[in-house]
Structure formats: structure tokens, C-alpha cells
Motif scaffolding. Structure first.
Motif, PDB file in Angstrom:
ATOM      1  N   ALA A 106       3.915   5.520  14.474  1.00 36.87           N
ATOM      2  CA  ALA A 106       2.681   5.829  13.740  1.00 36.87           C
ATOM      3  C   ALA A 106       2.549   4.950  12.505  1.00 36.87           C
ATOM      4  CB  ALA A 106       2.651   7.303  13.355  1.00 36.87           C
ATOM      5  N   LEU A 107       3.640   4.763  11.785  1.00 36.64           N
ATOM      6  CA  LEU A 107       3.585   3.910  10.594  1.00 36.64           C
ATOM      7  C   LEU A 107       3.321   2.452  10.947  1.00 36.64           C
ATOM      8  CD1 LEU A 107       6.466   5.437   8.450  1.00 36.64           C
ATOM      9  CD2 LEU A 107       4.021   5.522   7.980  1.00 36.64           C
ATOM     10  N   VAL A 108       3.945   1.964  12.005  1.00 29.78           N
ATOM     11  CA  VAL A 108       3.722   0.570  12.424  1.00 29.78           C
ATOM     12  C   VAL A 108       2.286   0.381  12.895  1.00 29.78           C
ATOM     13  CG1 VAL A 108       4.350  -1.146  14.174  1.00 29.78           C
ATOM     14  CG2 VAL A 108       6.129   0.083  12.936  1.00 29.78           C
ATOM     15  N   TRP A 109       1.730   1.343  13.639  1.00 29.05           N
ATOM     16  CA  TRP A 109       0.348   1.248  14.116  1.00 29.05           C
ATOM     17  C   TRP A 109      -0.624   1.258  12.942  1.00 29.05           C
ATOM     18  CZ3 TRP A 109      -1.340  -0.235  18.656  1.00 29.05           C
ATOM     19  CH2 TRP A 109      -2.671  -0.025  18.994  1.00 29.05           C
ATOM     20  N   TRP A 110      -0.354   2.110  11.956  1.00 27.61           N
ATOM     21  CA  TRP A 110      -1.196   2.179  10.762  1.00 27.61           C
ATOM     22  C   TRP A 110      -1.143   0.847  10.002  1.00 27.61           C
ATOM     23  CZ3 TRP A 110       0.374   2.296   5.503  1.00 27.61           C
ATOM     24  CH2 TRP A 110      -0.651   2.562   4.598  1.00 27.61           C
ATOM     25  N   GLN A 111       0.065   0.290   9.858  1.00 28.05           N
ATOM     26  CA  GLN A 111       0.216  -0.984   9.155  1.00 28.05           C
ATOM     27  C   GLN A 111      -0.477  -2.113   9.906  1.00 28.05           C
ATOM     28  OE1 GLN A 111       1.583  -1.333   6.124  1.00 28.05           O
ATOM     29  NE2 GLN A 111       0.946  -3.457   6.140  1.00 28.05           N
TER      30      GLN A 111
END
Length: 132
Positions: A106-111
Motif C-alpha cells: 500500500a505504501l509503495v503504491w501510494w508513493q
């Protein structure tokens, strides 16, 4: 944490660590990562030729999300099997690795979404890391 041996015919057997799952998870993560890289490069090249393409909207489509989900499954299997090799039961290994994988993905997709927005708003100069 101790191993719990399995008793069969009067003899104790330790469960076999899931080496195959470790290798399969790693393979799935790497191959999905390569597919994700190729899809992302193709998408950005198409956007650089035709700026009317909505880059952030197309990035949320199946073209990138399917390889990204494959990366997530590969990472989850790799983490869980790695924990099982160190003696954790399968249930605890997956209870630990699943939330960790979901949070990381989720954090990588958001970034990635933020980086694509920066690319759209400021071009490739917006991503110049040497200026920082």
C-alpha cells in the motif's frame, strides 16, 4: 520458539521447511517485478509521446495492478516461508507476513501515485533527485 516434532510409528519427525515455497515466492516476486517494470516503462513512454494520456488514471488500471499484485503475493509467500524455515508455525508466519506485505504494498503504491503526479505536473525535471 521450539520445533514441535510429529510422532509417527514411535519415531519423531520434524516438519520439512518449505524451501520450494521460498524459491517459488522469490521467483514470482522477481518475474512480476520485471513485468511491472516493463509495463511502467511502456506507460511512461506512451505518455511522453502523447501528453493527453491521463497517466495517473492509466496507472491504476490492470496494466500495472496485476503485476503489482503478483509482486505482493510473491513477497508474502517468501516472507512466510522464510519464517517457517526459522521454526515458526505456518499460521504465525502468515499472520505476520500478510499484514506486513499489505502495508508495504500500500505504501509503495501510494508513493508510485505521488511520483506519477509529480511527473505529470512538472515533467521529468520534477523527479531530478540530484537537486535535493
Amino acid at each position: 520458539m521450539t520445533f514441535r516434532p510429529i510422532m509417527e510409528h514411535g519415531m519423531y519427525f520434524y516438519p520439512q521447511p518449505p524451501y520450494f515455497l521460498l524459491i517459488a515466492g522469490f521467483f514470482a516476486g522477481v518475474t512480476s517485478g520485471l513485468a511491472f517494470k516493463a509495463s511502467l516503462e511502456q506507460l511512461v513512454k506512451a505518455w511522453s509521446r502523447d501528453r493527453s494520456i491521463n497517466l495517473t488514471q492509466r496507472a491504476k488500471g490492470q496494466e500495472l495492478s496485476i503485476p503489482f499484485i503478483g509482486i505482493g503475493f510473491g513477497i508474502c509467500a517468501f516472507l512466510a516461508s522464510g519464517l517457517q524455515i526459522f521454526g515458526f508455525p505456518a499460521s504465525i508466519a502468515f499472520v505476520f507476513s500478510l499484514p506486513l506485505t499489505i502495508a508495504t504494498c500500500a505504501l509503495v503504491w501510494w508513493q508510485l501515485g505521488k511520483l506519477l503526479e509529480m511527473l505529470v505536473s512538472g515533467g521529468s525535471k520534477a523527479l531530478d533527485l540530484d537537486s535535493f
